[in-house]
Each structure stands twice: as structure tokens, then as C-alpha cells.
Design a protein around this motif. Structure first.
Motif, PDB file in Angstrom:
ATOM      1  N   VAL A 169      61.564 -76.273  12.255  1.00 15.66           N
ATOM      2  CA  VAL A 169      60.780 -76.760  11.107  1.00 15.66           C
ATOM      3  C   VAL A 169      60.713 -75.694  10.021  1.00 15.66           C
ATOM      4  CG1 VAL A 169      58.546 -77.669  10.354  1.00 15.66           C
ATOM      5  CG2 VAL A 169      59.422 -78.271  12.614  1.00 15.66           C
ATOM      6  N   LEU A 170      60.901 -76.153   8.801  1.00 17.46           N
ATOM      7  CA  LEU A 170      60.837 -75.256   7.646  1.00 17.46           C
ATOM      8  C   LEU A 170      59.529 -75.546   6.899  1.00 17.46           C
ATOM      9  CD1 LEU A 170      63.732 -74.404   5.314  1.00 17.46           C
ATOM     10  CD2 LEU A 170      61.670 -75.331   4.284  1.00 17.46           C
ATOM     11  N   GLY A 171      58.817 -74.521   6.496  1.00 20.50           N
ATOM     12  CA  GLY A 171      57.538 -74.707   5.807  1.00 20.50           C
ATOM     13  C   GLY A 171      57.542 -74.046   4.442  1.00 20.50           C
ATOM     14  N   ILE A 172      56.999 -74.757   3.451  1.00 22.01           N
ATOM     15  CA  ILE A 172      56.940 -74.234   2.075  1.00 22.01           C
ATOM     16  C   ILE A 172      55.477 -74.129   1.645  1.00 22.01           C
ATOM     17  CG2 ILE A 172      57.561 -74.701  -0.335  1.00 22.01           C
ATOM     18  CD1 ILE A 172      60.018 -76.206   0.683  1.00 22.01           C
ATOM     19  N   ILE A 223      60.783 -80.826   7.220  1.00 22.54           N
ATOM     20  CA  ILE A 223      60.292 -79.909   6.182  1.00 22.54           C
ATOM     21  C   ILE A 223      58.797 -80.165   6.022  1.00 22.54           C
ATOM     22  CG2 ILE A 223      60.378 -79.382   3.701  1.00 22.54           C
ATOM     23  CD1 ILE A 223      63.360 -80.206   3.803  1.00 22.54           C
ATOM     24  N   ALA A 224      58.004 -79.092   6.106  1.00 21.49           N
ATOM     25  CA  ALA A 224      56.559 -79.213   5.872  1.00 21.49           C
ATOM     26  C   ALA A 224      56.237 -78.474   4.584  1.00 21.49           C
ATOM     27  CB  ALA A 224      55.788 -78.605   7.041  1.00 21.49           C
ATOM     28  N   VAL A 225      55.261 -78.988   3.853  1.00 17.75           N
ATOM     29  CA  VAL A 225      54.887 -78.350   2.585  1.00 17.75           C
ATOM     30  C   VAL A 225      53.373 -78.459   2.414  1.00 17.75           C
ATOM     31  CG1 VAL A 225      55.332 -80.497   1.272  1.00 17.75           C
ATOM     32  CG2 VAL A 225      55.306 -78.298   0.079  1.00 17.75           C
ATOM     33  N   VAL A 273      52.740 -72.853   7.399  1.00 18.47           N
ATOM     34  CA  VAL A 273      53.010 -74.265   7.089  1.00 18.47           C
ATOM     35  C   VAL A 273      54.045 -74.810   8.073  1.00 18.47           C
ATOM     36  CG1 VAL A 273      53.800 -75.838   5.277  1.00 18.47           C
ATOM     37  CG2 VAL A 273      52.463 -73.809   4.673  1.00 18.47           C
ATOM     38  N   ALA A 274      55.048 -73.982   8.372  1.00 20.87           N
ATOM     39  CA  ALA A 274      56.063 -74.380   9.352  1.00 20.87           C
ATOM     40  C   ALA A 274      55.431 -74.545  10.735  1.00 20.87           C
ATOM     41  CB  ALA A 274      57.175 -73.336   9.400  1.00 20.87           C
ATOM     42  N   ALA A 275      54.478 -73.647  11.080  1.00 21.94           N
ATOM     43  CA  ALA A 275      53.825 -73.721  12.393  1.00 21.94           C
ATOM     44  C   ALA A 275      53.047 -75.025  12.544  1.00 21.94           C
ATOM     45  CB  ALA A 275      52.879 -72.529  12.572  1.00 21.94           C
TER      46      ALA A 275
END
Ligand code: KG4
Ligand code: ZN
Length: 350
Positions: free
Chosen positions: A7-10, A79-81, A316-318
Motif C-alpha cells: 500500500v502506498l500512502g500520500i 493507494i491511500a491518501v 497513511v500507508a499503514a
């Protein structure tokens, strides 16, 4: 580990542009660009300046995170933001970018709550969070006590500041002492050479009468005014201001109230885990005092390392990884940037 979601977090809710990448509870990359220097001369974050800085920093920060993790956008599962709360213009930059990446790479997107992300980040260091837990979030924009029964479903607010946030108090007191911005780390350092017992500053909302309506609430504006009056009186008398003593005594007043109320919240709910997050959780005195007081009541304290306490993309990714693993539906591509996002909403429903 390969089975865990990537997971990618912004994060762009305030003055840090963060992109983090996690696989399950494992942190793979945490790239950060800060506009803090551009705000220093104003003594606080200027929203317009922060938004423009995010616009310039986001794509390069994204590239650094992907390189650091050794993955491409195509490898990412979601993707999390940060959807809120935060500065509206700053949030818009991150949310718009995340939508673009999600659309182009055909990935699910999760609009997440910044405060819940401050709690979730601790799992990257200390593993799954025992639930229920009490979370104390203390930063430049918020000071809250929350009961966390299930981080993916929602958290119950127990109390919050009724005026200034704890970090805001650090920033304002540093400013009146002429110490620079952001004030927290500077006061933390200056306090090491001071005597915390030299001046007794007020402890907001701790009088017996406050225990009825404001047992788990905070107030720091009276403390800030008390420090200002004390310093003014010294200056009027033509005496030097003992900066280290003022820093240490002020810091003690903040940390005393924060830890006393957090432990009281744990005890009143029979909770044995206290997790502390947000920029002020980086404070060295807060960490020591919380440990000391919690240990007396058999409560375990979990505080992420300082770099994960302040705003970053990894948090955010966590949280995104938690949501994916719990089978929570992603948000839709028309998800909003919600500067006043409430705590009961951990992610924007799909
Ligand atoms: O979580 P954060 O990076 O951003 C917000 O969401 O606000 O928190 C920033 C705040 C600032 O007010 C800063 O002065 C404070 O956290 N802070 C500290 C320390 N490091 C950062 N406050 C006290 N002691 C510290 N060591
Ligand atoms: Zn924050």
C-alpha cells in the motif's frame, strides 16, 4: 510477506509532503519533503504557501518513495491518501494527485482520516495494536483522547482541546521567547538546561469542578497567557528572562496534564494500552513521564519513533494497509478533501 498488501500512502494535510510505502506492517519507504522553512518567518504554517509547496514536491517525493521501496506503481495493491482533517488547499493537492495515480494505474483508492493514521503508524514499529486501546493524539492542529475499539471501524472521541492544540502552545510559547518555529523541538532542547520546578504554570481543566464536564478535555490557552504574563513582568522589571527555566516549566505543565488525563482515560475504561501519536509525541519529557506514570498502573505505553510521530506518508500507508486487510471497501474516485473530517470516519465510504 508477499501475501500482505503493498500500500502506498500520500500525506499533504499540513506542511509535510509525505509518500510512504508499506507491505502489511513492514515499512518499505518513507519519503518526505517539508515546507517548514518557508513558514518559519511567519511563526506558523501559511496555508497558501503549504499548498504550493505540495504541488511542487509531490511528484518527486513519489518517485523517491518508489525508488526507495524498489517497486513501481503497477506493483501497488492500493493507494491511500489523507482526505482530512487538515488545511483545505493542502489536502486538495494530495487528494487530486492520488486520484490521478489511482485512475492511471487502475488501483483502488482509500481517502483516510489523518488522526486515525497517526494511531495506525505505531503498528509499523510495534506490531498489531491491542484493542481496546486509548490513543492520545497531540500535534500542531489537534489534541485528542480517543478510545480505539477497532481502528478500521471508527474510534470514539473521549475528549479534545477546547482552545489551542498542544503543539500550537509549544509554537506560540517558543515565539514569545524568540526561539523560532516550529517551537516544539526547540523548547524540548532548551528545557534540558532548565529547572522544570522553577516556575509553577497553571494546569488547564484539572480543577475538581472541571472533572464533571471536561474530565478528558484539554485547555492550553490559559497556560500560554500565563507564560506571556510571566515573561512580560520580567522584562518590565528589567530582569533577564531565564529561557531554559521557562521552557522546562512550561513543558512540564503541558506534559503533566497530558499524561495525567491519558492515564485517567485508560483507567476509567479499564484499558491497558496507551498509544501516543502526533508531533508532540516526539517530546522527550512527554515520553518519559507517560512511561513513568503508566508503569505505576500496569499500562503499556506505545510511542512510535519521533520521525513517525510527525506527519509522514508511512502513517497513511499503514492505515490503508489495515483497511485493505480488513476487507473495507475502497472510496470512490469522487471522494472529497474534507478539512473538518470527523473522527468517527476512518475512511471515506465507497
Ligand atoms: O503532527 P505534526 O507534524 O503536524 C500536525 O498535524 O500538526 O505536529 C507538528 C507539531 C508542531 O506544533 C511542533 O511544534 C510539535 O508538533 N512538535 C513538538 C516536538 N516535535 C514537534 N512538540 C513538543 N516537543 C517536540 N519534541
Ligand atoms: Zn498530524
Amino acid at each position: 510477506m508477499r501475501d500482505e498488501p503493498l500500500v502506498l500512502g500520500i500525506e499533504t494535510s499540513c506542511d509535510e509532503t509525505g509518500v510512504g510505502i508499506v507491505r502489511g506492517h513492514t515499512l518499505l519507504a518513507d519519503a518526505l519533503a517539508s515546507s517548514v522553512d518557508q513558514h518559519a518567518r511567519f511563526g506558523g504554517v501559511v496555508p497558501e504557501v503549504a499548498s504550493r509547496a505540495h504541488l511542487e514536491a509531490l511528484v518527486p517525493t513519489m518517485q523517491r518513495a518508489l525508488d526507495e521501496a524498489g517497486v513501481t506503481l503497477a506493483d501497488v495493491d492500493a493507494i491511500a491518501v489523507t482526505s482530512g482533517p487538515g488545511l483545505a488547499g493542502a489536502l486538495l493537492v494530495g487528494v487530486a494527485a492520488a486520484k490521478g495515480y489511482a485512475l492511471a494505474a487502475e488501483k483502488p483508492i482509500y481517502g483516510v482520516n489523518h488522526l486515525a493514521a497517526h494511531v495506525a503508524v505505531d503498528t509499523l514499529e510495534h506490531g498489531p495494536l491491542p484493542e481496546p486501546a486509548v490513543a492520545m493524539l497531540v500535534s500542531g492542529g489537534h489534541s485528542s483522547l480517543l478510545l480505539v475499539d477497532d481502528l478500521t471501524a471508527g474510534v470514539t472521541p473521549l475528549g479534545a482541546t477546547i482552545d489551542d492544540a498542544a503543539g500550537e502552545a509549544f509554537d506560540k510559547v517558543a515565539r514569545l521567547l524568540g526561539l523560532g518555529f516550529p517551537g516544539g523541538p526547540i523548547i524540548d532542547r532548551s528545557a534540558r538546561d532548565g529547572d522544570a520546578a522553577s516556575i509553577h504554570f497553571p494546569r488547564g481543566l484539572t480543577a475538581p469542578k472541571d472533572m464533571v464536564a471536561h474530565r478528558f478535555d484539554f485547555s492550553f490557552s490559559g497556560l500560554k497567557t500565563a507564560v506571556a504574563r510571566w515573561v512580560e513582568a520580567r522584562e518590565r522589571a528589567g530582569e533577564p528572562v531565564p529561557v531554559a527555566d521557562v521552557s522546562a516549566s512550561f513543558q512540564e505543565a503541558v506534559c503533566d496534564v497530558l499524561t495525567a488525563k491519558a492515564i485517567d482515560a485508560c483507567r476509567s475504561d479499564g484499558v491497558r494500552t496507551l498509544v501516543i501519536g502526533g508531533g508532540v509525541a516526539a517530546n522527550s519529557r512527554l515520553r518519559v513521564l507517560a512511561e513513568e506514570r503508566a508503569a505505576r498502573h500496569g499500562i503499556a505505553v506505545r510511542v512510535p519513533r519521533p520521525g513517525l510521530c510527525t506527519d509522514n506518508g508511512a502513517m497513511v500507508a499503514a492505515l490503508g494497509s489495515h483497511l485493505v486487510k480488513a476487507g473495507i471497501a475502497p472510496s470512490r474516485l469522487d471522494l472529497p478533501a474534507d478539512s473538518a473530517m470527523g473522527l468517527t470516519e476512518v475512511s471515506v465510504p465507497g
